[in-house]
Scaffold this motif. Structure first.
Motif, PDB file in Angstrom:
ATOM      1  N   GLU A 163       0.826  -1.213   0.000  1.00 26.02           N
ATOM      2  CA  GLU A 163       0.000   0.000   0.000  1.00 26.02           C
ATOM      3  C   GLU A 163       0.859   1.261   0.000  1.00 26.02           C
ATOM      4  OE1 GLU A 163      -3.125  -0.143  -0.563  1.00 26.02           O
ATOM      5  OE2 GLU A 163      -3.166  -2.332  -0.443  1.00 26.02           O
ATOM      6  N   GLU A 164       1.970   1.202   0.714  1.00 25.64           N
ATOM      7  CA  GLU A 164       2.872   2.360   0.740  1.00 25.64           C
ATOM      8  C   GLU A 164       3.482   2.605  -0.636  1.00 25.64           C
ATOM      9  OE1 GLU A 164       7.068   3.726   2.864  1.00 25.64           O
ATOM     10  OE2 GLU A 164       5.911   2.062   3.705  1.00 25.64           O
ATOM     11  N   LYS A 165       3.877   1.531  -1.319  1.00 26.52           N
ATOM     12  CA  LYS A 165       4.454   1.665  -2.652  1.00 26.52           C
ATOM     13  C   LYS A 165       3.422   2.195  -3.653  1.00 26.52           C
ATOM     14  CE  LYS A 165       8.222  -1.716  -2.493  1.00 26.52           C
ATOM     15  NZ  LYS A 165       9.255  -0.776  -2.995  1.00 26.52           N
ATOM     16  N   ILE A 166       2.173   1.739  -3.517  1.00 26.10           N
ATOM     17  CA  ILE A 166       1.103   2.219  -4.396  1.00 26.10           C
ATOM     18  C   ILE A 166       0.909   3.720  -4.207  1.00 26.10           C
ATOM     19  CG2 ILE A 166      -1.403   2.172  -4.753  1.00 26.10           C
ATOM     20  CD1 ILE A 166      -1.293  -0.857  -4.334  1.00 26.10           C
ATOM     21  N   ILE A 224       7.866   3.608 -13.358  1.00 21.60           N
ATOM     22  CA  ILE A 224       7.204   2.794 -12.336  1.00 21.60           C
ATOM     23  C   ILE A 224       6.987   1.414 -12.953  1.00 21.60           C
ATOM     24  CG2 ILE A 224       5.110   2.433 -10.951  1.00 21.60           C
ATOM     25  CD1 ILE A 224       4.674   5.486 -11.077  1.00 21.60           C
ATOM     26  N   SER A 225       7.460   0.371 -12.295  1.00 24.03           N
ATOM     27  CA  SER A 225       7.270  -0.974 -12.840  1.00 24.03           C
ATOM     28  C   SER A 225       6.440  -1.824 -11.888  1.00 24.03           C
ATOM     29  CB  SER A 225       8.616  -1.656 -13.105  1.00 24.03           C
ATOM     30  OG  SER A 225       9.343  -1.833 -11.905  1.00 24.03           O
ATOM     31  N   ILE A 226       5.642  -2.699 -12.480  1.00 23.99           N
ATOM     32  CA  ILE A 226       4.853  -3.676 -11.721  1.00 23.99           C
ATOM     33  C   ILE A 226       5.293  -5.041 -12.223  1.00 23.99           C
ATOM     34  CG2 ILE A 226       2.536  -4.499 -11.144  1.00 23.99           C
ATOM     35  CD1 ILE A 226       1.484  -1.715 -11.829  1.00 23.99           C
ATOM     36  N   THR A 227       6.044  -5.767 -11.383  1.00 25.80           N
ATOM     37  CA  THR A 227       6.627  -7.048 -11.771  1.00 25.80           C
ATOM     38  C   THR A 227       6.390  -8.086 -10.677  1.00 25.80           C
ATOM     39  OG1 THR A 227       8.760  -6.438 -10.777  1.00 25.80           O
ATOM     40  CG2 THR A 227       8.450  -5.916 -13.102  1.00 25.80           C
ATOM     41  N   ASN A 228       6.697  -9.338 -10.997  1.00 23.93           N
ATOM     42  CA  ASN A 228       6.465 -10.409 -10.014  1.00 23.93           C
ATOM     43  C   ASN A 228       7.552 -10.465  -8.953  1.00 23.93           C
ATOM     44  OD1 ASN A 228       4.948 -12.584  -8.966  1.00 23.93           O
ATOM     45  ND2 ASN A 228       6.297 -14.055  -9.955  1.00 23.93           N
ATOM     46  N   LYS A 265      11.174  -8.108  -7.312  1.00 27.22           N
ATOM     47  CA  LYS A 265      11.956  -6.872  -7.373  1.00 27.22           C
ATOM     48  C   LYS A 265      13.413  -7.125  -7.770  1.00 27.22           C
ATOM     49  CE  LYS A 265      13.425  -6.535  -2.509  1.00 27.22           C
ATOM     50  NZ  LYS A 265      13.352  -5.705  -1.285  1.00 27.22           N
ATOM     51  N   LEU A 266      13.741  -8.382  -8.082  1.00 23.51           N
ATOM     52  CA  LEU A 266      15.110  -8.731  -8.428  1.00 23.51           C
ATOM     53  C   LEU A 266      15.375  -8.699  -9.935  1.00 23.51           C
ATOM     54  CD1 LEU A 266      15.505 -11.789  -6.019  1.00 23.51           C
ATOM     55  CD2 LEU A 266      16.239  -9.434  -5.622  1.00 23.51           C
ATOM     56  N   ASN A 271       9.439   0.347  -7.947  1.00 24.57           N
ATOM     57  CA  ASN A 271       8.985  -0.987  -8.362  1.00 24.57           C
ATOM     58  C   ASN A 271       7.949  -1.507  -7.379  1.00 24.57           C
ATOM     59  OD1 ASN A 271       9.825  -4.255  -7.800  1.00 24.57           O
ATOM     60  ND2 ASN A 271       9.165  -3.668  -9.854  1.00 24.57           N
ATOM     61  N   ILE A 272       6.869  -2.071  -7.917  1.00 26.70           N
ATOM     62  CA  ILE A 272       5.831  -2.676  -7.088  1.00 26.70           C
ATOM     63  C   ILE A 272       5.786  -4.167  -7.434  1.00 26.70           C
ATOM     64  CG2 ILE A 272       3.415  -2.618  -6.373  1.00 26.70           C
ATOM     65  CD1 ILE A 272       3.229   0.220  -7.448  1.00 26.70           C
ATOM     66  N   PRO A 273       6.427  -5.020  -6.601  1.00 23.51           N
ATOM     67  CA  PRO A 273       6.402  -6.457  -6.863  1.00 23.51           C
ATOM     68  C   PRO A 273       5.193  -7.098  -6.198  1.00 23.51           C
ATOM     69  CG  PRO A 273       7.896  -6.001  -5.061  1.00 23.51           C
ATOM     70  CD  PRO A 273       7.299  -4.668  -5.467  1.00 23.51           C
ATOM     71  N   TYR A 274       4.693  -8.202  -6.780  1.00 18.20           N
ATOM     72  CA  TYR A 274       3.491  -8.823  -6.194  1.00 18.20           C
ATOM     73  C   TYR A 274       3.693 -10.282  -5.784  1.00 18.20           C
ATOM     74  CZ  TYR A 274       2.889  -9.682 -11.272  1.00 18.20           C
ATOM     75  OH  TYR A 274       3.084 -10.000 -12.595  1.00 18.20           O
ATOM     76  N   TYR A 275       4.787 -10.916  -6.164  1.00 24.46           N
ATOM     77  CA  TYR A 275       5.164 -12.234  -5.649  1.00 24.46           C
ATOM     78  C   TYR A 275       4.069 -13.298  -5.691  1.00 24.46           C
ATOM     79  CZ  TYR A 275       9.005  -9.491  -3.709  1.00 24.46           C
ATOM     80  OH  TYR A 275      10.067  -8.652  -3.558  1.00 24.46           O
ATOM     81  N   VAL A 276       3.811 -13.854  -6.841  1.00 20.94           N
ATOM     82  CA  VAL A 276       2.986 -15.069  -6.939  1.00 20.94           C
ATOM     83  C   VAL A 276       3.805 -16.111  -7.698  1.00 20.94           C
ATOM     84  CG1 VAL A 276       0.772 -13.858  -6.880  1.00 20.94           C
ATOM     85  CG2 VAL A 276       1.847 -14.337  -9.082  1.00 20.94           C
ATOM     86  N   THR A 277       3.477 -17.367  -7.511  1.00 25.56           N
ATOM     87  CA  THR A 277       4.201 -18.432  -8.184  1.00 25.56           C
ATOM     88  C   THR A 277       3.894 -18.412  -9.680  1.00 25.56           C
ATOM     89  OG1 THR A 277       4.041 -19.804  -6.196  1.00 25.56           O
ATOM     90  CG2 THR A 277       4.632 -20.917  -8.248  1.00 25.56           C
ATOM     91  N   GLU A 278       4.944 -18.347 -10.491  1.00 25.92           N
ATOM     92  CA  GLU A 278       4.735 -18.365 -11.939  1.00 25.92           C
ATOM     93  C   GLU A 278       4.270 -19.749 -12.385  1.00 25.92           C
ATOM     94  OE1 GLU A 278       7.290 -16.291 -14.707  1.00 25.92           O
ATOM     95  OE2 GLU A 278       8.494 -15.557 -13.028  1.00 25.92           O
TER      96      GLU A 278
END
Length: 240
Positions: free
Chosen positions: A98-101, A187-191, A193-194, A204-211
């Motif tokens: 939420e802070e990154k958003i 601004i990037s939205i990726t799975n 941050k690496l 960068n806003i990462p969301y971390y789900v299993t690919e």
């Protein structure tokens, strides 16, 4: 082999390692620990900690369990959408999402121009994001051609929102560098941050789900991306 509890305990490096193993299980089952470390750009110590989280004494025991798991799961299983959504909320909303958003929304609010870029399913969502932002009063455009002519003056106070699951798509990386060189904030939205795109971004806003993959097709859920895009747009919108 990989339970929800174990996956939720992974840090960023372990999550990156996990994603590689899931995508290359047949290959990893016959690799040496140094080969895996070189392929995933992590240390052998990280791999051993990863193995211990799976209740394996070492990498050899992990490979034995992996081979057994491969024999038991010959048929591809697709997770339910409910599982993917729960995974996203459990892993990400406990952090600083939420802070990154809000940080990203603040950057967009100050920009004169907003550009969305992406490829494949991320491109479809980039187009959706541009329309959604425009609907809430922040005119945005979606550009899929990296050679699309944009006057440099328009880029001085602009923000580019980049969407990419892997964060490594060559087309998108090239496009990003071109826009960044012209002065646009990224601004990037990726799975994770690496990734290259994440590291190149201002935010960068990462969301971390299993690919997830079916043969060569990436079917990783895009629900987190929609949530992030709509949350950003609503944060930007200020009623008169």
């Amino acid at each position: 082999m990989f339970t929800n509890e174990i996956i939720a305990s992974f840090n960023e490096l372990e999550m990156s390692l996990y994603n590689y193993i899931v995508q290359n299980s047949e290959k990893v089952a016959y690799m040496r620990i140094r080969e895996l470390a070189d392929e995933t750009h992590v240390s052998t110590a990280t791999i051993l900690r990863f193995c211990r989280k799976l209740n394996c004494e070492g990498f050899s025991e992990f490979k034995v369990k992996l081979k057994i798991s491969l024999k038991e799961n010959k048929k591809t299983t697709i997770k339910s959408s409910h599982h993917s959504i729960v995974e996203f909320f459990e892993r990400t909303l406990k952090g600083d999402l939420e802070e990154k958003i809000k940080m990203a929304a603040s950057l967009v609010t100050k920009a004169d121009n907003v550009i969305f870029i992406g490829i494949g399913s991320s491109g479809i969502l980039a187009e959706y994001g541009a329309r959604y932002f425009s609907s809430l009063g922040k005119f945005s455009m979606y550009i899929k051609d990296p050679h699309f002519p944009i006057h440099s003056k328009l880029m001085l106070n602009s923000v580019t929102i980049v969407l990419s699951v892997s964060g490594e798509n060559n087309f998108t990386v090239t496009h990003l560098h071109q826009l960044k060189q012209k002065g646009s904030k990224i601004i990037s939205i990726t799975n994770t941050k690496l990734s290259t795109i994440a590291k190149t971004s201002d935010i960068n806003i990462p969301y971390y789900v299993t690919e997830e993959f079916i043969e060569e097709a990436n079917i990783t859920t895009q629900v987190p991306v929609i949530y992030i895009l709509e949350s950003m747009a609503r944060e930007i919108y200020k009623p008169n």
